[in-house]
Design a protein around this motif. Structure first.
Motif, PDB file in Angstrom:
ATOM      1  N   PRO A 282       7.951   6.852  16.412  1.00 47.68           N
ATOM      2  CA  PRO A 282       7.804   6.060  15.187  1.00 47.68           C
ATOM      3  C   PRO A 282       6.973   6.769  14.119  1.00 47.68           C
ATOM      4  CG  PRO A 282       6.520   5.104  16.962  1.00 47.68           C
ATOM      5  CD  PRO A 282       7.318   6.216  17.551  1.00 47.68           C
ATOM      6  N   VAL A 283       7.457   6.707  12.896  1.00 45.35           N
ATOM      7  CA  VAL A 283       6.701   7.248  11.762  1.00 45.35           C
ATOM      8  C   VAL A 283       5.479   6.373  11.520  1.00 45.35           C
ATOM      9  CG1 VAL A 283       6.792   7.688   9.272  1.00 45.35           C
ATOM     10  CG2 VAL A 283       8.755   8.228  10.703  1.00 45.35           C
ATOM     11  N   LEU A 284       5.645   5.071  11.730  1.00 46.78           N
ATOM     12  CA  LEU A 284       4.557   4.110  11.544  1.00 46.78           C
ATOM     13  C   LEU A 284       4.366   3.339  12.851  1.00 46.78           C
ATOM     14  CD1 LEU A 284       2.603   2.989   9.444  1.00 46.78           C
ATOM     15  CD2 LEU A 284       4.320   1.325   8.820  1.00 46.78           C
ATOM     16  N   PRO A 285       3.408   3.767  13.686  1.00 45.23           N
ATOM     17  CA  PRO A 285       3.195   3.078  14.965  1.00 45.23           C
ATOM     18  C   PRO A 285       2.644   1.669  14.751  1.00 45.23           C
ATOM     19  CG  PRO A 285       1.621   4.866  14.687  1.00 45.23           C
ATOM     20  CD  PRO A 285       2.529   4.894  13.503  1.00 45.23           C
ATOM     21  N   TYR A 286       2.952   0.782  15.685  1.00 40.52           N
ATOM     22  CA  TYR A 286       2.487  -0.603  15.605  1.00 40.52           C
ATOM     23  C   TYR A 286       2.221  -1.135  17.005  1.00 40.52           C
ATOM     24  CZ  TYR A 286       7.129  -2.039  17.092  1.00 40.52           C
ATOM     25  OH  TYR A 286       8.290  -2.200  17.798  1.00 40.52           O
ATOM     26  N   ARG A 287       1.546  -2.272  17.041  1.00 42.37           N
ATOM     27  CA  ARG A 287       1.295  -2.994  18.286  1.00 42.37           C
ATOM     28  C   ARG A 287       1.761  -4.423  18.088  1.00 42.37           C
ATOM     29  NH1 ARG A 287      -4.707  -0.808  18.355  1.00 42.37           N
ATOM     30  NH2 ARG A 287      -4.239   1.325  18.938  1.00 42.37           N
TER      31      ARG A 287
ATOM     32  N   ARG B 176      11.084   1.715  13.998  1.00 43.75           N
ATOM     33  CA  ARG B 176      12.147   1.882  14.989  1.00 43.75           C
ATOM     34  C   ARG B 176      12.466   3.332  15.311  1.00 43.75           C
ATOM     35  NH1 ARG B 176      16.439  -2.249  12.593  1.00 43.75           N
ATOM     36  NH2 ARG B 176      15.421  -1.529  10.748  1.00 43.75           N
ATOM     37  N   GLN B 177      12.060   4.268  14.469  1.00 44.78           N
ATOM     38  CA  GLN B 177      12.374   5.670  14.726  1.00 44.78           C
ATOM     39  C   GLN B 177      11.680   6.138  15.998  1.00 44.78           C
ATOM     40  OE1 GLN B 177      11.409   7.988  11.303  1.00 44.78           O
ATOM     41  NE2 GLN B 177      13.078   7.164  10.101  1.00 44.78           N
TER      42      GLN B 177
ATOM     43  N   LEU C 240       0.819  -1.212   0.000  1.00 40.65           N
ATOM     44  CA  LEU C 240       0.000   0.000   0.000  1.00 40.65           C
ATOM     45  C   LEU C 240       0.856   1.266   0.000  1.00 40.65           C
ATOM     46  CD1 LEU C 240      -2.810  -1.014   2.495  1.00 40.65           C
ATOM     47  CD2 LEU C 240      -3.049  -0.618   0.048  1.00 40.65           C
ATOM     48  N   LEU C 241       1.949   1.248   0.765  1.00 40.83           N
ATOM     49  CA  LEU C 241       2.806   2.422   0.860  1.00 40.83           C
ATOM     50  C   LEU C 241       3.825   2.498  -0.271  1.00 40.83           C
ATOM     51  CD1 LEU C 241       3.425   2.391   4.705  1.00 40.83           C
ATOM     52  CD2 LEU C 241       2.002   3.995   3.421  1.00 40.83           C
ATOM     53  N   GLY C 242       4.055   1.379  -0.950  1.00 41.10           N
ATOM     54  CA  GLY C 242       5.004   1.368  -2.061  1.00 41.10           C
ATOM     55  C   GLY C 242       6.451   1.462  -1.599  1.00 41.10           C
ATOM     56  N   ILE C 243       6.770   0.842  -0.456  1.00 40.27           N
ATOM     57  CA  ILE C 243       8.127   0.864   0.081  1.00 40.27           C
ATOM     58  C   ILE C 243       8.539  -0.552   0.448  1.00 40.27           C
ATOM     59  CG2 ILE C 243       8.061   3.247   0.911  1.00 40.27           C
ATOM     60  CD1 ILE C 243       7.241   2.274   3.607  1.00 40.27           C
ATOM     61  N   SER C 244       9.825  -0.763   0.697  1.00 42.82           N
ATOM     62  CA  SER C 244      10.317  -2.103   1.003  1.00 42.82           C
ATOM     63  C   SER C 244      10.038  -2.473   2.456  1.00 42.82           C
ATOM     64  CB  SER C 244      11.820  -2.188   0.741  1.00 42.82           C
ATOM     65  OG  SER C 244      12.521  -1.429   1.696  1.00 42.82           O
ATOM     66  N   HIS C 245      10.186  -3.763   2.763  1.00 43.07           N
ATOM     67  CA  HIS C 245       9.938  -4.213   4.124  1.00 43.07           C
ATOM     68  C   HIS C 245      10.987  -3.672   5.089  1.00 43.07           C
ATOM     69  CE1 HIS C 245      12.742  -7.274   2.640  1.00 43.07           C
ATOM     70  NE2 HIS C 245      13.088  -7.444   3.895  1.00 43.07           N
ATOM     71  N   THR C 246      12.199  -3.452   4.624  1.00 45.87           N
ATOM     72  CA  THR C 246      13.213  -2.881   5.509  1.00 45.87           C
ATOM     73  C   THR C 246      12.871  -1.435   5.875  1.00 45.87           C
ATOM     74  OG1 THR C 246      14.587  -2.331   3.606  1.00 45.87           O
ATOM     75  CG2 THR C 246      15.085  -4.362   4.738  1.00 45.87           C
ATOM     76  N   THR C 247      12.284  -0.696   4.948  1.00 50.37           N
ATOM     77  CA  THR C 247      11.863   0.672   5.240  1.00 50.37           C
ATOM     78  C   THR C 247      10.728   0.682   6.256  1.00 50.37           C
ATOM     79  OG1 THR C 247      12.473   1.282   2.986  1.00 50.37           O
ATOM     80  CG2 THR C 247      11.123   2.844   4.201  1.00 50.37           C
ATOM     81  N   ILE C 248       9.822  -0.281   6.157  1.00 52.18           N
ATOM     82  CA  ILE C 248       8.742  -0.402   7.136  1.00 52.18           C
ATOM     83  C   ILE C 248       9.330  -0.556   8.535  1.00 52.18           C
ATOM     84  CG2 ILE C 248       6.886  -1.903   7.971  1.00 52.18           C
ATOM     85  CD1 ILE C 248       5.842  -0.556   5.605  1.00 52.18           C
ATOM     86  N   TYR C 249      10.318  -1.441   8.685  1.00 60.81           N
ATOM     87  CA  TYR C 249      10.931  -1.660   9.999  1.00 60.81           C
ATOM     88  C   TYR C 249      11.679  -0.421  10.478  1.00 60.81           C
ATOM     89  CZ  TYR C 249       9.677  -6.539   9.486  1.00 60.81           C
ATOM     90  OH  TYR C 249       8.971  -7.692   9.327  1.00 60.81           O
TER      91      TYR C 249
END
Length: 61
Positions: free
Chosen positions: A23-28, A19-20, A6-15
């Protein structure tokens, strides 16, 4: 990984986004702790309000 498509980015970028700090992309974490769960509303917010530039930086010649 649907978020990656959906975001058009790699899985390493997601991680990296996870980690930032903050976090730019919060998770649970899932109940068993193995999986990371990303809310759809967080993906939509990131699509509408990009906080980072996509793509790599190229050297000028």
């Amino acid at each position: 990984m649907a978020a990656r498509k959906l975001l058009g980015i790699s899985h390493t970028t997601i991680y990296e986004y996870m980690r930032q700090s903050p976090p730019v992309l919060p998770y649970r974490r899932s109940e068993n702790g193995w999986h990371r769960l990303i809310l759809g509303s967080d993906i939509i917010f990131l699509l509408d309000h990009p906080q980072v530039k996509r793509g790599r930086k190229r050297k000028k010649r």
